[in-house]
Design an enzyme around this catalytic site. Structure first.
Site, PDB file in Angstrom:
ATOM      1  N   ARG A 106      -6.691  -2.170 -17.432  1.00 43.91           N
ATOM      2  CA  ARG A 106      -5.295  -2.542 -17.215  1.00 43.91           C
ATOM      3  C   ARG A 106      -4.935  -3.838 -17.935  1.00 43.91           C
ATOM      4  O   ARG A 106      -3.843  -3.976 -18.481  1.00 43.91           O
ATOM      5  CB  ARG A 106      -5.034  -2.686 -15.715  1.00 43.91           C
TER       6      ARG A 106
ATOM      7  N   THR B 246       0.832  -1.207   0.000  1.00 42.24           N
ATOM      8  CA  THR B 246       0.000   0.000   0.000  1.00 42.24           C
ATOM      9  C   THR B 246       0.866   1.257   0.000  1.00 42.24           C
ATOM     10  O   THR B 246       0.584   2.217  -0.715  1.00 42.24           O
ATOM     11  CB  THR B 246      -0.929  -0.017   1.228  1.00 42.24           C
TER      12      THR B 246
END
Ligand code: ADP
Length: 632
Positions: free
Chosen positions: A448, A203
């Protein structure tokens, strides 16, 4: 010291005794952590006297060297005749990632009087820069660098220990820390077990933006957005394979996650961005670079509140199961000792995905022909500590795994490392991709998976990302990963040119094809004769709502080479709406909750850019809350 960011409080938390604030069962929770458990590695030199003498003979004085971590740093070392007496760094490494290393490593080197110190996972660039800078100074002072590298810290065996808290969280990444803070806010004592030396996981290495919209708000009106649109794009963007009830939770609760983070002190920019593969301008962008803002907020919470402890250097290995309920976790401490952590309430699994585990991802893709073989030649954006441990542990405890074959790649990897470092794109509105033949080949505003599959069809699976000064008006700005564009250019990781012809020459791509590709693209941008019309690749995203980007036409022009890289695993442990982990029969495994990338079924086949961070906060908080309320 020159620092461009606010200083992040040291993320390594020393062992503290935390009292239970509220027990789920009748007995009071106790958290007794013998100090040995989380003590930093002892840095007593393990070298012989002769080695020390050979290594530690210097020409006294102060020497400087320049090394490159995330950015250039100046390392200044002072030597007496037989010792390193001071190390000073002038650096701008990223808070929460490289900065803690710049604080801790010089101290370790001085204490050890040696250079045999391990690099910190997730901060390898910064670690190596410190070590290289000091080594350079040692050389200048006439010391023996090789002998110093052979001096390693002596590992002092730690004892087996046992700890108890109300809620136990495994993994101090995005979802784990959201769960931990939420559980603490519910009045529970919390222990977070973390494998590495610092919080953040993948993250903290991300671009930081997360998708969220508040129905009816001025921002929603301005960007023609709604929760329903976020839901539909997420569900359809994953080919409708996600569990609809989980997608609704993600999109319905996205904005309350923003409010919660703001309450914790996190700041956001006023204008949302279109994250690559995010499909819409709803990525809320933190003020702090990368994912550091989340962890600055979490660390501040820990500093200001009692009862939340992060235990570092400790790896969860298996669950403690009593009467079919998960009641704790058995871990391995830094020196191989056993650390047993028991929960009065629930256990939250938040160990992230398995993109970095080549064996696991190859196994998950058996029978799927979506991707070429994803062996070790295809690198990953993931930090080396995130290797699917939780998925294996959960499966051993009877958890059901779903959609494991849903693996996301990005077309945005660093050609040498696969990481997102050096990615010069800000928002998907302002860049194009060019292959080695100087031509575009895909819709850069698309999904993506589509973009990456198209990249796999190009020569050497390689492309250049191209943009102009709309993205870097001054040339001194940072990319989304805390790197100065000019530093990337100086390091040869990006290119900058005053004309498109010059850029084509630098990249070694045919000039005619390159110029024609850009001319054609510009026709669709604001002011072009085909403004707003889809192009031959189906691209419809040519500028942002502010019309800040108006084509690739204003020098200087920028480029950076990029390759496919394994990024996110959308499959994993099956959970229900309460984040309770389900077994292979669909029954809840009592006491076990999971959140974040370790879980499956929230994104389907393809994850929208910007939805992962939303997932960590929304589902992390649900897991923290429900684990707090769990009673056996
Ligand atoms: P998410 O986005 O789902 O929160 P992250 O990648 O941000 O996932 O964080 C996962 C965290 O879990 C990382 O900090 C990683 O070091 C930690 N972790 C992974 N495996 C283990 C393990 N076996 N024991 C403890 N921590 C772990």
């Amino acid at each position: 010291m020159k620092r461009s960011y606010k200083r992040l409080a040291a993320l390594m938390v020393a062992a503290v005794l935390i009292g239970s604030m509220a027990a789920c069962q009748s007995q009071p929770a106790e958290t007794s952590v013998p100090e040995t458990t989380t003590e930093a590695q002892t840095t007593t030199a393990a070298q012989t006297e002769t080695e020390t003498e050979a290594a530690g003979a210097y020409t006294p004085g102060t020497y400087s060297a320049v090394a490159t971590g995330m950015r250039e740093m100046t390392v200044t070392v002072t030597f007496s005749a037989d010792a390193i007496t001071a190390i000073e760094l002038e650096h701008e490494e990223t808070p929460g990632i490289g900065e803690p290393v710049c604080d801790s490593m010089p101290k370790q080197i001085i204490e050890l009087q040696g250079l045999g110190i391990d690099v910190v996972a997730g901060a390898t660039l910064s670690s190596n820069a410190v070590l290289e800078g000091v080594a350079d100074c040692v050389k200048q002072a006439g010391g023996d660098v090789d002998a110093l590298k052979a001096i390693k810290p002596e590992i002092v065996a730690e004892e087996d220990t046992e700890m108890t808290a109300d809620v136990v969280v495994i993994g101090a990444g995005g979802a784990g820390m959201a769960a931990a803070v939420e559980a603490s806010q519910q009045g529970k004592s919390v222990i977070v077990i973390e494998k590495s030396t610092q919080m953040g996981g993948n993250t903290i290495l991300s671009g930081g933006a997360f998708n969220a919209v508040q129905d009816g708000s001025d921002m929603a009106k301005k960007y023609d957005d709604s929760v329903e649109k976020h839901y539909t794009q997420t569900f359809n963007g994953g080919d409708q394979q996600a569990k609809p009830e989980l997608v609704h939770i993600l999109t319905d609760q996205g904005w309350s996650a923003v409010d919660w983070l703001k309450d914790l002190g996190m700041e956001f920019q006023d204008t949302p961005t279109t994250v690559a593969g995010g499909l819409w301008q709803r990525g809320q962008k933190p003020v702090e670079p990368e994912g550091t803002g989340f962890f600055i907020a979490y660390q501040n919470y820990i500093d200001q509140n009692q009862g939340l402890e992060v235990v570092y250097n400790t790896t969860a290995k298996s669950f403690i199961v009593e009467d079919k309920a998960v009641t704790g976790v058995v871990c391995q401490g830094k020196t191989g000792n056993t650390v047993t952590v028991k929960a009065n309430c629930g256990v939250v699994l938040a160990t992230g995905g398995f993109a970095g585990n080549v064996e696991l991802r190859m196994k998950a893709l058996e029978g799927s022909d979506k991707w070429p073989v994803l062996d070790e030649k295809i690198r990953t954006t993931n930090t080396s500590n995130v290797t699917g441990d939780g998925i294996i542990m959960a499966q051993e405890a009877g958890a059901n795994l779903i959609q494991m074959e849903n693996i996301q790649l990005l077309p945005l990897g660093d050609p040498n490392t696969g990481s997102l470092s050096g990615n010069i794109g800000h928002g998907a509105t302002s860049f194009i991709f060019i292959n080695k033949e100087g031509s575009r080949f895909t819709d850069e505003g698309g999904r993506r998976d589509d973009m990456t599959l198209d990249l796999f069809k190009q020569t050497d699976n390689f492309m250049y990302m191209i943009m102009d000064s709309d993205t870097y008006p001054e040339g001194t700005e940072l990319n989304n990963f805390g790197e100065h564009i000019n530093d990337l250019v100086d390091a040869g990781r990006a290119y900058k040119a005053d004309s498109l012809e010059e850029l084509a020459e630098m990249l070694g791509v045919p000039e005619d094809a390159f110029l024609a590709s850009i001319e054609e693209y510009n026709r669709h941008c604001p002011g072009g004769d085909l403004e707003g019309e889809p192009d031959e690749f189906g691209r419809t995203l040519f500028t942002d709502a502010e019309k800040k980007n108006n084509g690739i036409n204003t020098p200087p022009f920028y480029a950076a080479g990029r390759v496919p890289t394994v990024h996110h695993t959308m499959g994993g442990v099956e959970i229900n709406e309460n984040t309770e982990v389900l077994d292979t029969q669909g029954n809840v495994i009592p006491g076990l909750y999971a959140a974040g990338e370790v879980t499956g079924g929230i994104h389907g086949t393809n994850r929208l850019g910007g939805n992962a961070l939303t997932e960590t906060i929304v589902f992390g908080r649900i897991a923290g809350r429900n684990a707090s309320g769990y009673e056996r």
